[in-house]
Design an enzyme around this catalytic site. Sequence first.
Site, short mmCIF file in Angstrom:
data_model
loop_
_atom_site.label_atom_id
_atom_site.label_comp_id
_atom_site.label_asym_id
_atom_site.label_seq_id
_atom_site.Cartn_x
_atom_site.Cartn_y
_atom_site.Cartn_z
N HIS A 59 34.77 38.15 15.90
CA HIS A 59 34.29 39.49 16.28
C HIS A 59 34.25 40.43 15.07
CE1 HIS A 59 35.27 38.89 20.82
NE2 HIS A 59 34.10 38.39 20.48
N HIS A 115 39.45 34.24 24.53
CA HIS A 115 38.76 35.48 24.12
C HIS A 115 37.47 35.10 23.38
CE1 HIS A 115 38.40 39.64 22.78
NE2 HIS A 115 38.27 39.22 21.55
FE LIG Z 1 37.89 40.41 19.65
#
Ligand SMILES: [Fe+2]
Length: 256
Positions: A59, A115
């Site tokens: 991310h 995640h």
């Molecule tokens: Fe993340």
Amino acid sequence: MPKLDIEQFPCLSDNYAVLIHDAEAGMTASIDAPDADAILERLAAKGWRLTHLLVTHHHGDHTGGNLKLKEATGCMVIGPNGEAERIPGIDQAVGEGDIIRFGHFDIRVLETPGHTLGHVAYWIPEAHAVFVGDTLFAMGSGRVFEGNAEMMWNSLKKIMELPPDTEIYCGHEYTAANAQFALTVDPDNVALQERAKEVGDLRAKGLPTLPTRLDRELETNPFLRADAPAIRAKLGLPFAPAWKVFAEIRQRKNKA
Ligand SMILES: [Fe+2]
């Protein structure tokens, strides 16, 4: 016994940057790279030279500073082999059971998918510390974006099996909101009630609530307590597998 200095500081809107430093070996690693400028500034203030960048997942708020940090310091970029192609500047891809030698310390790689599919945590047994990225938060868990609830539960279980005095460093300061939600699924938990109050006091003073410690999380984090009779009863899931209880808690939190 060599000492590992750990420096945590807030950056971006609610991220934490963490630097670890082995003074005797002259080595410093950054866990993730949320904000290169903030990290370079802190390195300069401490007089530390960045040698490693350990990335937990792809991310942008964890990798946005990769290339700038690498260019400025020549650090070696290490990241999860499950998503290596999405980690800017990666030099070495690592997976479950790999050991990264860092000065006097061994850094152990734990795969914690859920995640993101390739997410890893970095555990340093000798320093009693684990860096979990967005897998686990104080009284919370990461959102399950790429994996599924069962996968995430197994990742959390892996962290739950570390020594209880392990200090847990997380990617974000989400604790106050997590505490409020935790009370809705585990309202009679006295340790949780006390901790929620303590967290409110810390945040009112602008202080961090992290790192946390595994034994405290085992007592107060409803996501880790998915198997606890009180939570099962509250959710009306007395006999479901623990991962399904976890899934229900996660869904409620997503809607909170
Ligand atoms: Fe993340």
